[in-house]
Motif scaffolding. Structure first.
Motif, mmCIF file in Angstrom:
data_model
loop_
_atom_site.group_PDB
_atom_site.id
_atom_site.type_symbol
_atom_site.label_atom_id
_atom_site.label_comp_id
_atom_site.label_asym_id
_atom_site.label_seq_id
_atom_site.Cartn_x
_atom_site.Cartn_y
_atom_site.Cartn_z
ATOM 1 N N MET A 91 0.817 -1.217 0.000
ATOM 2 C CA MET A 91 0.000 0.000 0.000
ATOM 3 C C MET A 91 0.850 1.266 0.000
ATOM 4 S SD MET A 91 -3.117 -1.047 2.585
ATOM 5 C CE MET A 91 -4.044 0.429 2.161
ATOM 6 N N LEU A 92 2.149 1.144 -0.278
ATOM 7 C CA LEU A 92 3.004 2.336 -0.251
ATOM 8 C C LEU A 92 2.555 3.377 -1.264
ATOM 9 C CD1 LEU A 92 6.596 0.864 0.228
ATOM 10 C CD2 LEU A 92 5.001 1.732 1.944
ATOM 11 N N GLU A 93 1.910 2.934 -2.346
ATOM 12 C CA GLU A 93 1.438 3.880 -3.363
ATOM 13 C C GLU A 93 0.355 4.806 -2.828
ATOM 14 O OE1 GLU A 93 3.358 0.489 -5.308
ATOM 15 O OE2 GLU A 93 1.852 0.647 -3.741
ATOM 16 N N GLN A 94 -0.282 4.473 -1.720
ATOM 17 C CA GLN A 94 -1.368 5.279 -1.173
ATOM 18 C C GLN A 94 -0.924 6.222 -0.055
ATOM 19 O OE1 GLN A 94 -5.043 3.120 -0.424
ATOM 20 N NE2 GLN A 94 -4.314 1.399 -1.654
ATOM 21 N N VAL A 95 0.365 6.218 0.257
ATOM 22 C CA VAL A 95 0.865 7.071 1.337
ATOM 23 C C VAL A 95 0.944 8.513 0.850
ATOM 24 C CG1 VAL A 95 2.807 7.554 2.863
ATOM 25 C CG2 VAL A 95 2.156 5.184 2.402
ATOM 26 N N SER A 96 0.272 9.422 1.557
ATOM 27 C CA SER A 96 0.283 10.836 1.167
ATOM 28 C C SER A 96 1.141 11.692 2.095
ATOM 29 C CB SER A 96 -1.146 11.393 1.157
ATOM 30 O OG SER A 96 -1.738 11.267 2.446
ATOM 31 N N SER A 97 1.299 11.262 3.353
ATOM 32 C CA SER A 97 2.049 12.045 4.334
ATOM 33 C C SER A 97 2.817 11.116 5.260
ATOM 34 C CB SER A 97 1.111 12.925 5.173
ATOM 35 O OG SER A 97 0.417 13.847 4.374
ATOM 36 N N LEU A 98 3.982 11.578 5.694
ATOM 37 C CA LEU A 98 4.788 10.868 6.681
ATOM 38 C C LEU A 98 5.160 11.857 7.774
ATOM 39 C CD1 LEU A 98 7.242 9.299 4.111
ATOM 40 C CD2 LEU A 98 5.708 7.933 5.523
ATOM 41 N N SER A 99 5.125 11.410 9.014
ATOM 42 C CA SER A 99 5.576 12.249 10.120
ATOM 43 C C SER A 99 6.377 11.355 11.050
ATOM 44 C CB SER A 99 4.382 12.866 10.860
ATOM 45 O OG SER A 99 4.828 13.687 11.930
ATOM 46 N N THR A 100 7.678 11.630 11.173
ATOM 47 C CA THR A 100 8.561 10.708 11.886
ATOM 48 C C THR A 100 9.321 11.406 12.998
ATOM 49 O OG1 THR A 100 10.405 11.107 10.358
ATOM 50 C CG2 THR A 100 8.876 9.315 9.799
ATOM 51 N N PRO A 129 9.431 4.746 -2.580
ATOM 52 C CA PRO A 129 9.427 3.519 -3.386
ATOM 53 C C PRO A 129 8.029 2.947 -3.590
ATOM 54 C CG PRO A 129 10.147 3.056 -1.138
ATOM 55 C CD PRO A 129 10.035 4.541 -1.248
ATOM 56 N N ARG A 130 7.843 2.316 -4.721
ATOM 57 C CA ARG A 130 6.646 1.513 -4.944
ATOM 58 C C ARG A 130 6.737 0.250 -4.093
ATOM 59 N NH1 ARG A 130 9.083 2.684 -9.398
ATOM 60 N NH2 ARG A 130 9.677 0.486 -9.735
ATOM 61 N N SER A 131 5.607 -0.390 -3.872
ATOM 62 C CA SER A 131 5.580 -1.550 -2.975
ATOM 63 C C SER A 131 6.517 -2.653 -3.452
ATOM 64 C CB SER A 131 4.148 -2.083 -2.855
ATOM 65 O OG SER A 131 3.322 -1.121 -2.238
ATOM 66 N N GLU A 132 6.457 -2.983 -4.722
ATOM 67 C CA GLU A 132 7.311 -4.059 -5.236
ATOM 68 C C GLU A 132 8.778 -3.658 -5.194
ATOM 69 O OE1 GLU A 132 8.941 -7.383 -6.386
ATOM 70 O OE2 GLU A 132 6.828 -7.159 -5.777
ATOM 71 N N GLN A 133 9.066 -2.414 -5.506
ATOM 72 C CA GLN A 133 10.445 -1.926 -5.429
ATOM 73 C C GLN A 133 10.960 -2.019 -3.996
ATOM 74 O OE1 GLN A 133 10.812 2.263 -6.116
ATOM 75 N NE2 GLN A 133 13.051 2.262 -6.128
ATOM 76 N N CYS A 162 -4.159 13.587 5.120
ATOM 77 C CA CYS A 162 -4.496 12.174 4.919
ATOM 78 C C CYS A 162 -5.919 11.967 5.430
ATOM 79 C CB CYS A 162 -3.524 11.260 5.658
ATOM 80 S SG CYS A 162 -3.469 11.506 7.454
ATOM 81 N N ASP A 163 -6.521 10.805 5.092
ATOM 82 C CA ASP A 163 -7.856 10.493 5.623
ATOM 83 C C ASP A 163 -7.858 9.219 6.461
ATOM 84 O OD1 ASP A 163 -7.599 8.529 3.697
ATOM 85 O OD2 ASP A 163 -8.995 9.470 2.299
ATOM 86 N N PHE A 164 -6.669 8.593 6.606
ATOM 87 C CA PHE A 164 -6.526 7.413 7.458
ATOM 88 C C PHE A 164 -5.102 7.435 7.988
ATOM 89 C CE2 PHE A 164 -5.756 3.045 8.590
ATOM 90 C CZ PHE A 164 -6.992 2.525 8.974
ATOM 91 N N ILE A 165 -4.941 7.324 9.298
ATOM 92 C CA ILE A 165 -3.611 7.440 9.889
ATOM 93 C C ILE A 165 -3.209 6.117 10.537
ATOM 94 C CG2 ILE A 165 -4.439 8.310 12.131
ATOM 95 C CD1 ILE A 165 -1.955 10.179 12.117
ATOM 96 N N ILE A 166 -1.974 5.702 10.288
ATOM 97 C CA ILE A 166 -1.391 4.535 10.950
ATOM 98 C C ILE A 166 -0.299 5.058 11.867
ATOM 99 C CG2 ILE A 166 -0.158 2.364 10.654
ATOM 100 C CD1 ILE A 166 -1.396 2.155 7.870
#
Length: 352
Positions: free
Chosen positions: A1-10, A30-34, A209-213
């Protein structure tokens, strides 16, 4: 699901690993397969073969060469080692537009959450600058600069281009004069160890984003350590007991806030907590599997080993790396599929 990531906060170690992901993906996300076929194997080799800050990383020659910096500029050494050992040589402006990556630190001068991204740096009290001139390694090192164990990293700031901003919306309100020519930045965990503030405020909609992990990889509050000198020689990150207790309490309060907003439906997402086995998660979700299914997952004691791995900047063994990575996958899989099953009870998404 990496293609759906819009924001990162680390924050902290998450910033170091994310910097390595970008650096070894040609400054792109990166793309998921990459990621599976190229980036992950490379990071596994990188992380398990190179200490970032320990006596072994510095070496006898390094102690002689960097003797003053070992005592007074360990954060600067960490930034140099990120470039030298992990090959993180890009600048913030080299990052892609998407996903937007927020690197969280803590300003000693203001006590606020100072953030770096491709197009912005600063905090609402100090001011914000919209063309950050720094390298990714330096921003990531500041994000991981544990107070006392590593210490603050000093940034010499550009003189012009600073703006006052609205603390609620982050929108610029007008130009402002630079209040100081330098800023000292600590680990973002000194302010808030989950890195949530860029994307989430209690009771409000998510930003970007509309869903946060939310991944909580913090270990348990451990007994007092060996002290600063003994910890440094062993590559461990020492901090005063009061700091550890306060950080643990802040993390607990933040976790409860976001969990409450998940439950109320204010926002959508999940909280992943290191140390929970698949069986633990199933019990909390009131979900049952066949007893033999649990043989496919790490046993409880392996999950505890992953949780109790010390916070340091030494290279873990390959076995420990694989244990932590597998544990992280199992927690994410169990929690996310459990949420999907609760939303669509006619399916059993974890069966495959």
């Amino acid at each position: 699901m990496l293609e759906q990531v819009s924001s990162l906060s680390t924050v902290s170690g998450g910033s170091l690993v994310t910097a390595a992901v970008f650096a070894h993906s040609g400054m792109s996300w990166p793309r998921s397969e990459q990621y599976r076929s190229e980036v992950y194997p490379l990071l596994r080799d990188l992380i398990t073969s190179r200490d970032l800050l320990s006596f072994r990383a510095i070496g006898w020659r390094g102690v002689l060469r960097h003797n003053v910096r070992v005592l007074s500029d360990r954060a600067g050494l960490l930034a140099d080692f990120l470039e030298e050992k992990w090959k993180i040589v890009g600048r913030l402006t080299d990052l892609p537009d998407e996903p937007n990556w927020w690197i969280n630190t803590t300003s000693i001068e203001t006590g606020k959450n100072w953030r770096f991204s491709k197009r912005e740096m600063g905090d609402w009290q100090f001011g914000r600058h919209y063309n950050p001139p720094f390298g990714i390694a330096k921003a990531a090192a500041a994000s991981a600069a544990v107070p006392y164990g590593i210490g603050a990293l000093t940034f010499v700031l550009p003189k012009d281009g600073w703006h006052r901003t609205d603390p609620a919306t982050r929108q610029p309100l007008g130009r402002t004069a630079l209040s100081a020519s330098r800023v000292r930045l600590w680990d973002g965990g000194a302010y808030e160890n989950l890195g949530l503030e860029a994307l989430y405020k209690p009771g409000e909609p998510l930003r970007g984003c509309d869903f946060i992990i939310c991944s909580d990889a913090s270990g348990p509050l451990m007994p007092p350590g060996r002290g600063p000198v003994g910890s440094l020689l062993r590559g461990e990150l020492w901090s005063p007991r009061l700091f550890d207790v306060t950080s643990d309490q802040i993390r607990a309060l933040r976790s409860r806030m976001i969990a409450r907003d998940f439950e109320s439906g204010t926002i959508r997402g999940v909280l992943l907590k290191m140390g929970n086995s698949v069986r633990d998660i199933d019990v909390k979700l009131n979900r049952l599997r066949e007893p033999q299914e649990y043989d496919r997952f790490l046993p409880d004691y392996e999950s505890r080993l992953a949780l109790n791995h010390p916070t340091d900047l030494k290279a873990p063994s390959v076995d420990m790396f694989d244990r932590i990575a597998r544990h992280g996958f199992e927690v994410a899989d169990a929690v996310l599929t459990g949420r999907a099953q609760a939303a669509f009870p006619q399916t059993r998404p974890w069966a495959d």
